[in-house]
Design a protein around this motif. Structure first.
Motif: not given
Lengths: 486, 478
Positions: A279-306
């Motif tokens: 579902a999320v992948d599809k949503a991203l496709k829609i955003y792309e279609k709407l003219g947004a640019k999808i870029v991969e990013v990293s949030l390296p400390h995510t694993e410690y958040a919980v």
């Protein structure tokens, strides 16, 4: 029935155009509550008499062409950890059974000023500690899309009520995802404002440095409307920012053309349900279609958040909940000998297991000799998590990712496994730790027909942009129009 | 064996702000229980604290006056413990970044100046008050939260005092500074100034500090001194017997004049301090410090030295004057009218203080004003009234606040120096006291004094004694 499926903005238009009377709306609403809520179990208390009185007053005003507020006649449900003067506020805890606050929370005052109608108080995990609304001392709220499933939590009562069309809007609260996660699981919109955007005065504290009150609504525009009302400076909350509140509806239809959307790799790893991922992948496709640019990013400390979250939130909770001692208000155990026994038994009998577990964890983390290793260290890692976001927001407009790794799970499925339960909030907790705002909007359904939420995160105080990005998707899709069969 | 006593003091002073530290409730003392409370100071669910800027600035003022280094980044911390007078079961206090650190205060003991270092100065909230019912066996206690949330300054000294005399001097000096800076009314009887002492002993010459005993429940300065004396002998007896002193907290029993154990080190509470998330940290800049610095008046000890040096007052007299800032200010105001420091000093420390004591007056609301006392002194100096009359006038000035001139005119108290007028009175007195005249002529010198008295009586005290004396002698001998 038809009337209740409208959005708040639609119903407001009808009220202002004198097409319907607020009192009729309220009458219909309570009829449906009586019909549906025995199944959904979203309300802990109803405010029927006062709601009718308020409705009559608004009808009068409109009949006399007196200026009315932004939320005139709109029925709103309030999570039961937000203080309402004269209406019991229990935090779904036995320790606050029959506790009637002597004052209104800042947000309640704002709602009243804008002529909203408070219809009742909604269920939650006791003291907002949980992700399923199963930790309530009073009742288990059910997911309107599948009554055997949880609505998520802790604002599960509020999101279930909005999903079931027995509230046009609701207030929830977040400490680690408690609005966004249940909004995702119930197929409604839930927004966690920037820390300091909305006054916490009157919100019964859980983790003070994380807590925020936020709107739950049927769609993005209603969410924007409610946020416009509750946001803003309050002299009673020192952590509340003195930053002007825009009209969040203005420019909401600006689209996403040219926007840079960041997709954090860490949010699509192990534990993410396939249906959610699709579902999320599809949503991203829609955003792309709407003219947004999808870029991969990293949030390296995510694993410690919980881990960081459960130290900081519980430490603060252990202190915030110390005041429930049976001395001045709330539950006091009977037949006690002396003050120590009074404290001990009142708290042992008044708090549920999850709350006790967190108080113990929190006290441990703050104990002399452990403070540096736990609380202080967690605070430092929290800063690193914040820095991750600061870095990526230099390059992108927003982050888009799943709200919850899984759709609604079955009632009882996770209650005996607190760790698994804690992981429900893995994608929402980082926003609370770093103070940034986040929104969850409906983006699809699982194979079993359960709602899936899409999460959008922006930098601090960029709620307007966040709503604009959310609305761009909503306008293209009709997931938000789906209704559960009740 | 001889031991050195090592004493440190912890002082709590309620700040004299009109409202509480974190809410708008009144801090007025003596109101009906639980009438000065609100959801915030009652610790109701959902409330949040908001710092009273005035209280913060008072604390800053105290820290500066006590020569502390001001932490440019400071915040509040929560101190957790359960007690029914503590509404939230945590006290908002300071622990990790105290407002002021590493300060000092100078005290004077037997004309020797000594520096007492301050460990830290910080701001916190006051607790409520427990009221235990008088009937024995009652199964309840009551709590009055009027005091809960009143701003409280905690001043922690280093263990720099060595005997009760130094402690006494420290307490007085500190109280004076708090009064001079106007940040606390220091009323010990109302609990707005309280002391706790930590006392340890070590062999003379030894560096290492002995285990300290913390003494609580010291309700007056006298109790502090008694407790120190008691602890000194209790601990030295234990040490003499070869026993160890345990680190513990003891309570002073004022009636039996002895200390009793409250809790040992093992039982000490873990306060689980952590930064108060409901309040933002304070960043204190140079400008803020300077603006507070400007509001600090000359402090007592410096003022005393200046009085001695500039006005040639004795150390004792200057000490009496600076004891209360109001007196010292009064004194200096008088000098602006006419520069007679010794004269004014005498009037203030003798006559003014006597009247205040006898008439039980509140020194903060005296009716007499400095310029009025100055006028009185000028009238004496010019011979308009006698010293004796002046005392009478002064007493009336204290009562009514009237101008001395008005009183003198109203009561017709102007001194009679006119020889003709006095001569008439003398003739009258001489005529009606033949026996005394006889006695005088026989050489009884005290007859002169008797006659003088009669003249003064006849003139209602208004006759100028110098003129009377001269005229009388010439008349009797002539």
């Amino acid at each position: 029935m038809k009337l209740l499926s409208f959005t708040a903005l639609q119903i407001r238009r009808k009220i202002l155009a004198r097409e319907i009377r607020t009192s009729d709306l309220i009458k219909e609403l309570y009829e449906r509550i009586n019909k549906v809520d025995p199944d959904v179990q979203s309300f802990l208390a109803l405010n029927e008499k006062a709601a009718f009185d308020a409705a009559k007053e608004i009808d009068q005003k409109i009949a006399n062409s007196v200026k009315v507020g932004l939320l005139a006649g709109i029925p709103i449900a309030i999570k039961d950890n937000i203080c309402t003067e004269g209406i019991a506020t229990t935090c779904a805890s036995k320790i606050l059974r029959n506790f009637i606050p002597p004052y209104d929370a800042f947000v309640i005052k704002r709602l009243k000023e804008e002529d909203a109608i408070i219809i009742g108080k909604t269920n939650l995990d006791e003291f907002a500690m949980g992700s399923s609304t199963e930790n309530s001392s009073y009742k288990i709220t059910r997911n309107p899309y599948n009554l055997n499933c949880v609505p998520g939590g802790s604002s599960g009562g509020s999101t279930a009520a909005v999903a079931a069309d027995i509230a046009f809007m609701a207030l929830g609260s977040e400490t680690g995802g408690s609005i966004r996660q249940p909004a995702a699981l119930c197929g409604v919109v839930g927004l966690k404002p920037t820390y300091g955007r909305v006054s916490r005065y009157g919100l019964i504290a859980f983790g003070s440095s994380l807590d925020q009150i936020g709107p739950v609504a049927k769609d993005v525009c209603d969410t924007a409307l409610l946020l416009s009302v509750i946001a803003g400076k309050d002299k009673h909350d020192s952590t509340c920012a003195d930053i002007g509140v825009p009209d969040y509806l203005k420019g909401i239809d600006g689209g996403v053309k040219g926007f840079r959307v960041g997709v954090p790799v860490e949010y699509f790893g192990k534990g993410l349900d396939d249906d959610v991922r699709t579902a999320v992948d599809k949503a991203l496709k829609i955003y792309e279609k709407l003219g947004a640019k999808i870029v991969e990013v990293s949030l390296p400390h995510t694993e410690y958040a919980v881990a960081v979250y459960y130290i900081v939130a519980n430490a603060e909770a252990s202190s915030n909940l110390a005041r429930f001692d049976g001395v001045r208000y709330g539950f006091r155990s009977n037949d006690v000998k002396g003050i120590d026994e009074m404290y001990c038994r009142s708290r042992s009998e008044g708090f549920g297991n999850e709350v006790k577990r967190r108080i113990m964890l929190g006290n441990y983390a703050l104990s002399s000799g452990y403070y540096d290793a736990y609380y202080l260290k967690a605070s430092k890692v929290r800063n690193l998590i914040k820095k991750d976001f600061d870095e990526v927001f230099k390059k992108i407009d927003c982050i888009i990712c799943p709200t919850s790794p899984v759709p609604a799970f079955e009632i009882g499925e996770r209650v005996n496994n607190p760790l698994e339960m804690y992981l429900s909030d893995i994608y929402t907790i980082p926003a609370n730790l770093s103070g940034i705002p986040g929104i969850s909007i409906p983006c699809g359904f699982s194979k079993k027909g359960l709602p899936i939420g899409l999460q959008i995160l922006t930098n601090c105080f960029e709620e307007a942009k966040m709503l604009q990005i959310a609305y761009a998707f909503e306008r293209e899709t009709d997931f938000h129009l789906a209704k559960p069969k009740l | 064996m001889d031991y050195e006593v090592v004493i440190g003091l912890e002082t709590h002073a309620e700040l004299s702000t009109i409202t509480k530290l974190f809410c708008g409730c009144s801090t007025k003392f003596g109101a009906e229980p639980n009438t000065q409370v609100c959801p915030v100071c009652l610790g109701m669910p959902g409330v949040l604290p908001v710092v009273n800027k005035k209280a913060f600035e008072y604390a800053l003022k105290a820290a500066i006056a006590l020569n502390c280094t001001i932490n440019r980044y400071t915040n509040f911390d929560r101190k957790s413990y359960y007690y029914p007078d503590l509404p939230k079961n945590y006290q908002i206090s300071q622990n990790y970044y105290n407002l002021g650190i590493d300060g000092y205060m100078t005290i004077e003991v037997n004309n020797v100046i000594k520096k007492i270092r301050m460990h830290n100065v910080h701001l916190e909230e006051e607790a409520g008050k427990l009221i235990h019912p008088e009937n024995a066996g009652a199964d309840y206690s009551l709590v009055d939260f009027n005091r809960a949330g009143v701003p409280l300054l905690e001043i922690v000294s280093c263990p720099d005092m060595r005997n009760a005399t130094e402690v006494e001097s420290y307490m007085h000096a500190l109280k004076k500074i708090l009064l001079y800076t106007g940040i606390s009314d220091c009323k010990m009887q109302e609990g707005s100034l309280r002391f706790e002492a930590s006392i340890s002993l070590r062999k003379i010459g030894e560096e290492k500090l002995g285990n300290r005993v913390e003494m609580k429940n010291l309700n007056s300065m006298k109790s502090v001194l008694k407790a120190i004396e008691y602890e000194t002998s209790r601990q030295s007896e234990l040490l003499d017997r070869g026993e160890k002193i345990e680190r513990e907290t003891r309570l002073w029993d004022e009636i039996r004049e002895r200390s009793v154990r409250m809790r040992s080190k093992e039982e000490a509470q873990d306060y689980r301090y952590f930064p108060e998330p409901d309040l933002l940290p304070f960043v204190i800049d140079e400008k803020w410090i300077c603006s507070i610095q400007e509001t600090i008046p000359e402090l007592p000890l410096e003022r005393k030295q200046r009085f001695v040096e500039t006005f040639q007052l004795s150390d004792y007299d200057a000490g009496l004057l600076i004891e209360d800032k109001i007196l010292a200010d009064f004194f200096e105001e008088c000098l602006k009218e006419v520069n007679l420091p010794k004269v004014f000093c005498n009037w203030i420390i003798n006559d003014l203080l006597r009247e205040v004591k006898e008439k039980k007056l509140d020194i903060t609301s005296l009716k007499i004003k400095p310029d009025q006392l100055a006028s009185l002194v000028i009238m004496i100096d010019k011979g308009t009234i006698s010293n004796t009359i002046a005392k009478e006038v002064f007493s009336e000035m204290i009562d009514t606040g009237k101008e001395p001139k008005a009183i003198v005119e109203e009561k017709k108290l102007v001194q009679i120096s006119d020889e003709g007028q006095i001569s008439e009175i003398l003739d009258k007195v001489i005529a009606s006291n033949p026996n005394a005249i006889e006695d005088y002529k026989k050489g009884k010198k005290n007859a002169l004094a008797f006659l003088m008295g009669q003249v003064m009586k006849e003139s209602k005290g208004k006759a100028n004694p110098k003129v009377v004396n001269e005229l009388l002698k010439s008349k009797l001998e002539g």
